[in-house]
Design a protein around this motif. Sequence first.
Motif, PDB file in Angstrom:
ATOM      1  N   GLU A  11       0.840  -1.210   0.000  1.00  0.00           N
ATOM      2  CA  GLU A  11       0.000   0.000   0.000  1.00  0.00           C
ATOM      3  C   GLU A  11       0.866   1.249   0.000  1.00  0.00           C
ATOM      4  N   MET A  12       1.861   1.279   0.893  1.00  0.00           N
ATOM      5  CA  MET A  12       2.729   2.446   1.020  1.00  0.00           C
ATOM      6  C   MET A  12       3.652   2.607  -0.184  1.00  0.00           C
ATOM      7  N   GLU A  13       4.270   1.513  -0.642  1.00  0.00           N
ATOM      8  CA  GLU A  13       5.261   1.572  -1.721  1.00  0.00           C
ATOM      9  C   GLU A  13       4.632   1.885  -3.077  1.00  0.00           C
ATOM     10  N   VAL A  14       3.489   1.254  -3.369  1.00  0.00           N
ATOM     11  CA  VAL A  14       2.897   1.352  -4.694  1.00  0.00           C
ATOM     12  C   VAL A  14       1.732   2.330  -4.732  1.00  0.00           C
ATOM     13  N   GLY A  15       1.118   2.564  -3.568  1.00  0.00           N
ATOM     14  CA  GLY A  15      -0.014   3.480  -3.525  1.00  0.00           C
ATOM     15  C   GLY A  15      -1.308   2.851  -3.979  1.00  0.00           C
ATOM     16  N   ILE A  16      -1.542   1.602  -3.578  1.00  0.00           N
ATOM     17  CA  ILE A  16      -2.787   0.916  -3.919  1.00  0.00           C
ATOM     18  C   ILE A  16      -3.564   0.632  -2.638  1.00  0.00           C
ATOM     19  N   SER A  17      -4.816   0.255  -2.794  1.00  0.00           N
ATOM     20  CA  SER A  17      -5.646  -0.024  -1.620  1.00  0.00           C
ATOM     21  C   SER A  17      -5.225  -1.338  -0.967  1.00  0.00           C
ATOM     22  N   HIS A  18      -5.673  -1.528   0.272  1.00  0.00           N
ATOM     23  CA  HIS A  18      -5.355  -2.753   1.007  1.00  0.00           C
ATOM     24  C   HIS A  18      -5.941  -3.971   0.294  1.00  0.00           C
ATOM     25  N   ALA A  19      -7.171  -3.838  -0.193  1.00  0.00           N
ATOM     26  CA  ALA A  19      -7.816  -4.935  -0.902  1.00  0.00           C
ATOM     27  C   ALA A  19      -7.057  -5.285  -2.179  1.00  0.00           C
ATOM     28  N   ALA A  20      -6.586  -4.285  -2.895  1.00  0.00           N
ATOM     29  CA  ALA A  20      -5.822  -4.524  -4.119  1.00  0.00           C
ATOM     30  C   ALA A  20      -4.486  -5.191  -3.803  1.00  0.00           C
ATOM     31  N   ALA A  21      -3.841  -4.755  -2.726  1.00  0.00           N
ATOM     32  CA  ALA A  21      -2.563  -5.346  -2.323  1.00  0.00           C
ATOM     33  C   ALA A  21      -2.743  -6.817  -1.968  1.00  0.00           C
ATOM     34  N   LEU A  22      -3.804  -7.135  -1.217  1.00  0.00           N
ATOM     35  CA  LEU A  22      -4.072  -8.536  -0.870  1.00  0.00           C
ATOM     36  C   LEU A  22      -4.391  -9.357  -2.115  1.00  0.00           C
ATOM     37  N   ALA A  23      -5.111  -8.761  -3.055  1.00  0.00           N
ATOM     38  CA  ALA A  23      -5.441  -9.461  -4.296  1.00  0.00           C
ATOM     39  C   ALA A  23      -4.174  -9.777  -5.085  1.00  0.00           C
ATOM     40  N   VAL A  24      -3.243  -8.841  -5.119  1.00  0.00           N
ATOM     41  CA  VAL A  24      -1.971  -9.052  -5.819  1.00  0.00           C
ATOM     42  C   VAL A  24      -1.185 -10.184  -5.153  1.00  0.00           C
ATOM     43  N   ILE A  25      -1.084 -10.155  -3.845  1.00  0.00           N
ATOM     44  CA  ILE A  25      -0.345 -11.186  -3.105  1.00  0.00           C
ATOM     45  C   ILE A  25      -0.978 -12.561  -3.327  1.00  0.00           C
ATOM     46  N   ASN A  26      -2.298 -12.645  -3.187  1.00  0.00           N
ATOM     47  CA  ASN A  26      -2.994 -13.917  -3.372  1.00  0.00           C
ATOM     48  C   ASN A  26      -2.853 -14.436  -4.798  1.00  0.00           C
ATOM     49  N   SER A  27      -2.972 -13.551  -5.769  1.00  0.00           N
ATOM     50  CA  SER A  27      -2.845 -13.954  -7.170  1.00  0.00           C
ATOM     51  C   SER A  27      -1.432 -14.427  -7.476  1.00  0.00           C
ATOM     52  N   LEU A  28      -0.448 -13.704  -6.982  1.00  0.00           N
ATOM     53  CA  LEU A  28       0.947 -14.084  -7.206  1.00  0.00           C
ATOM     54  C   LEU A  28       1.224 -15.461  -6.615  1.00  0.00           C
TER      55      LEU A  28
END
Length: 104
Positions: A11-28
Amino acid sequence: MTKTELAQRLEMEVGISHAAALAVINSLAKIVATHVAQGGTVQVTGFGRFLSKDWPGRQGKSPHTGKPVWLPSTRIPVFKPSAGFKAAVRDARSFKEDEAFAEI
């Protein structure tokens, strides 16, 4: 670091929402696990490689009875860190995140 803490860093590094960050982690995680399970390799330059390794069957010993037991062959996941990742861990006291992973 937990998944939630990693999401907060994203969230801090990329500037995305918490939900988007979790979606990225889960997808990866899902993409890497699926590809490795199919026998493929996932290489992230500057970070490392994810792959699978065949573990041959062997004779073992039951810890409860001490009797011989056959352990069947299986496939295990393996992570091989890159030279930059190893250096970052080895030199953690003088670690500068921006310099260590500049090539990613």
